[in-house]
Design a protein around this motif. Structure first.
Motif, PDB file in Angstrom:
ATOM      1  N   GLY A 174       0.779  -1.228   0.000  1.00 44.82           N
ATOM      2  CA  GLY A 174       0.000   0.000   0.000  1.00 44.82           C
ATOM      3  C   GLY A 174       0.810   1.277   0.000  1.00 44.82           C
ATOM      4  N   GLU A 175       2.130   1.188   0.124  1.00 45.12           N
ATOM      5  CA  GLU A 175       2.989   2.383   0.161  1.00 45.12           C
ATOM      6  C   GLU A 175       3.543   2.684  -1.223  1.00 45.12           C
ATOM      7  N   ALA A 176       3.404   3.931  -1.672  1.00 42.77           N
ATOM      8  CA  ALA A 176       3.838   4.323  -3.010  1.00 42.77           C
ATOM      9  C   ALA A 176       5.347   4.538  -3.048  1.00 42.77           C
ATOM     10  N   LEU A 177       6.025   3.831  -3.977  1.00 41.79           N
ATOM     11  CA  LEU A 177       7.472   3.931  -4.127  1.00 41.79           C
ATOM     12  C   LEU A 177       7.829   4.024  -5.603  1.00 41.79           C
ATOM     13  N   ILE A 178       9.056   4.460  -5.884  1.00 40.69           N
ATOM     14  CA  ILE A 178       9.621   4.437  -7.232  1.00 40.69           C
ATOM     15  C   ILE A 178      10.886   3.601  -7.177  1.00 40.69           C
ATOM     16  N   MET A 179      10.998   2.603  -8.082  1.00 39.46           N
ATOM     17  CA  MET A 179      12.167   1.724  -8.080  1.00 39.46           C
ATOM     18  C   MET A 179      12.794   1.691  -9.468  1.00 39.46           C
ATOM     19  N   PRO A 180      14.113   1.563  -9.539  1.00 39.28           N
ATOM     20  CA  PRO A 180      14.776   1.492 -10.847  1.00 39.28           C
ATOM     21  C   PRO A 180      14.436   0.196 -11.568  1.00 39.28           C
ATOM     22  N   ALA A 181      14.237   0.310 -12.887  1.00 39.32           N
ATOM     23  CA  ALA A 181      13.912  -0.869 -13.697  1.00 39.32           C
ATOM     24  C   ALA A 181      15.204  -1.585 -14.115  1.00 39.32           C
ATOM     25  N   PRO A 182      15.158  -2.907 -14.248  1.00 43.99           N
ATOM     26  CA  PRO A 182      14.022  -3.775 -13.930  1.00 43.99           C
ATOM     27  C   PRO A 182      13.914  -4.020 -12.428  1.00 43.99           C
ATOM     28  N   VAL A 183      12.707  -4.258 -11.972  1.00 41.92           N
ATOM     29  CA  VAL A 183      12.466  -4.571 -10.567  1.00 41.92           C
ATOM     30  C   VAL A 183      12.361  -6.086 -10.419  1.00 41.92           C
ATOM     31  N   VAL A 184      13.084  -6.631  -9.482  1.00 43.61           N
ATOM     32  CA  VAL A 184      13.081  -8.080  -9.259  1.00 43.61           C
ATOM     33  C   VAL A 184      12.370  -8.392  -7.952  1.00 43.61           C
ATOM     34  N   CYS A 185      11.416  -9.310  -8.022  1.00 44.07           N
ATOM     35  CA  CYS A 185      10.724  -9.808  -6.839  1.00 44.07           C
ATOM     36  C   CYS A 185      11.187 -11.236  -6.573  1.00 44.07           C
ATOM     37  N   SER A 186      11.377 -11.555  -5.306  1.00 46.01           N
ATOM     38  CA  SER A 186      11.768 -12.912  -4.923  1.00 46.01           C
ATOM     39  C   SER A 186      11.124 -13.238  -3.587  1.00 46.01           C
ATOM     40  N   ILE A 187      11.394 -14.422  -3.104  1.00 40.36           N
ATOM     41  CA  ILE A 187      10.799 -14.835  -1.832  1.00 40.36           C
ATOM     42  C   ILE A 187      11.860 -15.469  -0.953  1.00 40.36           C
ATOM     43  N   ARG A 188      11.755 -15.205   0.345  1.00 38.38           N
ATOM     44  CA  ARG A 188      12.668 -15.783   1.325  1.00 38.38           C
ATOM     45  C   ARG A 188      11.878 -16.787   2.158  1.00 38.38           C
ATOM     46  N   PRO A 189      11.971 -18.056   1.845  1.00 38.17           N
ATOM     47  CA  PRO A 189      11.130 -19.057   2.520  1.00 38.17           C
ATOM     48  C   PRO A 189      11.492 -19.227   3.995  1.00 38.17           C
ATOM     49  N   GLY A 190      10.460 -19.196   4.838  1.00 40.01           N
ATOM     50  CA  GLY A 190      10.598 -19.556   6.238  1.00 40.01           C
ATOM     51  C   GLY A 190      11.512 -18.704   7.071  1.00 40.01           C
ATOM     52  N   VAL A 191      11.745 -17.447   6.683  1.00 43.48           N
ATOM     53  CA  VAL A 191      12.713 -16.628   7.429  1.00 43.48           C
ATOM     54  C   VAL A 191      12.094 -15.873   8.597  1.00 43.48           C
ATOM     55  N   LEU A 192      10.766 -15.813   8.662  1.00 43.72           N
ATOM     56  CA  LEU A 192      10.123 -14.995   9.684  1.00 43.72           C
ATOM     57  C   LEU A 192       9.404 -15.874  10.705  1.00 43.72           C
ATOM     58  N   ARG A 193       9.759 -15.699  11.966  1.00 42.29           N
ATOM     59  CA  ARG A 193       9.091 -16.389  13.073  1.00 42.29           C
ATOM     60  C   ARG A 193       7.989 -15.468  13.603  1.00 42.29           C
ATOM     61  N   VAL A 194       6.747 -15.854  13.414  1.00 45.96           N
ATOM     62  CA  VAL A 194       5.624 -15.022  13.841  1.00 45.96           C
ATOM     63  C   VAL A 194       5.010 -15.615  15.103  1.00 45.96           C
ATOM     64  N   ARG A 195       4.934 -14.814  16.149  1.00 45.92           N
ATOM     65  CA  ARG A 195       4.328 -15.244  17.415  1.00 45.92           C
ATOM     66  C   ARG A 195       2.834 -14.903  17.379  1.00 45.92           C
ATOM     67  N   VAL A 196       1.998 -15.906  17.541  1.00 45.89           N
ATOM     68  CA  VAL A 196       0.544 -15.722  17.499  1.00 45.89           C
ATOM     69  C   VAL A 196      -0.074 -16.307  18.754  1.00 45.89           C
ATOM     70  N   PRO A 197      -1.245 -15.816  19.166  1.00 42.85           N
ATOM     71  CA  PRO A 197      -1.909 -16.403  20.340  1.00 42.85           C
ATOM     72  C   PRO A 197      -2.259 -17.867  20.081  1.00 42.85           C
ATOM     73  N   ARG A 198      -2.135 -18.693  21.102  1.00 38.94           N
ATOM     74  CA  ARG A 198      -2.499 -20.106  20.943  1.00 38.94           C
ATOM     75  C   ARG A 198      -3.983 -20.246  20.645  1.00 38.94           C
ATOM     76  N   LEU A 199      -4.793 -19.391  21.275  1.00 38.51           N
ATOM     77  CA  LEU A 199      -6.227 -19.380  21.015  1.00 38.51           C
ATOM     78  C   LEU A 199      -6.536 -18.193  20.107  1.00 38.51           C
ATOM     79  N   ARG A 200      -6.838 -18.473  18.863  1.00 38.78           N
ATOM     80  CA  ARG A 200      -7.113 -17.422  17.885  1.00 38.78           C
ATOM     81  C   ARG A 200      -8.151 -17.944  16.893  1.00 38.78           C
ATOM     82  N   PRO A 201      -8.842 -17.060  16.181  1.00 35.69           N
ATOM     83  CA  PRO A 201      -9.909 -17.516  15.277  1.00 35.69           C
ATOM     84  C   PRO A 201      -9.426 -18.456  14.197  1.00 35.69           C
ATOM     85  N   GLY A 202      -8.232 -18.198  13.664  1.00 39.64           N
ATOM     86  CA  GLY A 202      -7.750 -18.991  12.540  1.00 39.64           C
ATOM     87  C   GLY A 202      -8.343 -18.509  11.240  1.00 39.64           C
TER      88      GLY A 202
END
Length: 452
Positions: free
Chosen positions: A397-425
């Motif tokens: 949602g944030e407007a940015l300008i990037m030099p072309a070409p723009v490369v998108c990639s993914i970093r698998p499993g790098v983020l540990r997210v702490r969530v409540p044990r009891l949550r809606p899901g």
């Protein structure tokens, strides 16, 4: 590239039996819809079908003209958008086709739902696996007091977080703040968990730091739309409940998207949407700015050409491109509330749109991802080139300008997210319906289902 799916033959016997009857019910409802059309007097059934399809086509064409033109053509398109549905209703009423039309629509809707439930019941649950963890000793939460219309104050998030042992950093929204620098300073001072109560853009900046130091990250749904929190299975209506993860939480290992070296948790958008949000007047008058800009952007007068290269495919001259951190549940990302059932598949979702005229717009409306104007796929890497030196990008949602070409990639499993044990899901989304598979499932033809 397609994502792996389990097959009916591997599902438990009870699930297969339930799926078989749901598939049979789906076929029965579909036949019932056809029977309802056939039961209409004279040529009523054919008239219902023809008028309905024509209504969808003309409405889609009117929508295209209203969005892609100025002046008289826009007015004509708006009249079609508003008038065609009314005309369809009037024709049905005058020809006394209401009963069979409503019956056909209801039965077809039931057929689609039953078919989706049948397919979902024989596939492995699309849910991320959580692991138990100990409470943090020195958590630091960064909170934006203005985010989501003031949810931090309205839900008493500062007081609850501090009561649970967290240190809270309130952002000064009157000046530009580097939240990543604040997060790094917190790590230097001994933080063993980082969290954010704010929008998805702020979440992404701090999540990148948490991943860099392999620290758990806490998401508090205090933004406006909270798409990231929703796809994590958190309660978007109760941000205070997200803080329960500090005392009774568990961890998910998820992926981070990267666009031009910058992390994102939801999407990176290129083309029409990204060009619109770049305009200075957009923040104060979003609808008016979009309507004023869309004709030039859609018809190619002012928009930049986007040429996209994925792992296996090349998409040329796209008008809009959406790259997501993991794919959406359906080929059309705006369907089903735009939900991503998993954030740990290690692939990007890619949706490209190229519509040059009203006929193509109608095809997209009728056929969705099966039309030539809408492409939906997955990829580990996406390169976006253009006929200019830089490309407008909307990152979470944030407007940015990037030099072309723009490369998108993914970093698998790098983020540990702490969530409540009891949550809606996250509620499981219904998969796209494949009628050949439904037919095979209904009559226990596993071999044919596998072939489809």
């Amino acid at each position: 590239m397609s994502l792996p799916q389990s097959h009916p033959s591997g599902a438990p016997a009870r699930s297969r039996l339930s799926a078989r009857w749901l598939a049979r019910l789906a076929l029965a409802c579909a036949l019932g819809a056809l029977a309802a059309l056939g039961a209409a007097t004279g040529r009523g059934g054919l008239l219902i079908l023809v008028v309905g399809v024509a209504g969808v086509v003309l409405t889609a064409m009117g929508t295209w003209w209203a969005l892609s033109h100025h002046g008289v053509v826009r007015v004509a398109g708006a009249l079609l958008m508003a008038g065609v549905p009314v005309a369809v209703l009037v024709i049905y009423a005058r020809e006394d086709l209401w009963p069979p039309a409503l019956a056909a629509v209801a039965l077809w809707g039931a057929a689609v739902v039953c078919a989706g439930l049948a397919l979902r019941s024989v596939r492995q649950p699309d849910r991320m696996q959580a692991v138990a963890c100990s409470p943090p000793r020195n958590p630091v939460l960064i909170m934006n007091p203005k985010s989501g219309g003031g949810k931090v104050g309205r839900f008493g998030l500062v007081e609850k977080a501090e009561a649970l042992g967290a240190r809270v950093v309130l952002l000064d929204t009157s000046v530009r703040v580097d939240v990543a620098a604040i997060a790094r300073q917190a790590v230097a001072e001994g933080a063993d968990l980082l969290g954010v109560a704010g929008g998805d853009g702020t979440q992404a900046r701090v999540a990148e730091v948490a991943a860099e130091y392999d620290l758990p990250f806490l998401v508090v749904s205090a933004g406006t739309r909270n798409h990231f929190a929703r796809d994590l299975g958190l309660d978007r209506e109760d941000p205070a409940g997200c803080l329960d993860a500090l005392a009774d939480g568990e961890e998910l290992r998820i992926d981070l998207g990267v666009v031009g070296g910058r992390a994102f948790v939801n999407t990176a958008s290129f083309g029409v949407y990204a060009e619109v949000v770049q305009r200075p007047e957009y923040r104060d008058a979003q609808a008016e700015t979009a309507l004023d800009a869309l004709p030039d952007l859609l018809l190619g007068y002012a928009g930049h050409r986007l040429d996209v290269v994925t792992d296996e495919t090349r998409l040329e001259a796209q008008q809009a491109l959406l790259v997501s951190n993991n794919p959406y549940a359906t080929p059309e990302p705006m369907a089903a509330g735009g939900r991503r059932p998993r954030l740990d598949l290690g692939v990007l979702g890619v949706v490209g749109i190229r519509v040059n005229n009203a006929a193509q717009a109608a095809a997209v409306a009728l056929r969705g991802a099966r039309s030539a104007g809408l492409r939906s796929l997955t990829s580990h890497r996406v390169s976006i080139g253009s006929d200019t030196e830089s490309i407008p990008v909307a990152v979470d949602g944030e407007a940015l300008i990037m030099p072309a070409p723009v490369v998108c990639s993914i970093r698998p499993g790098v983020l540990r997210v702490r969530v409540p044990r009891l949550r809606p899901g996250s509620p499981a989304s219904l998969p796209p319906v494949q009628w050949r598979e439904i037919f095979a499932l209904a009559f226990n033809r596993a071999g044919r289902a596998r072939a489809s």
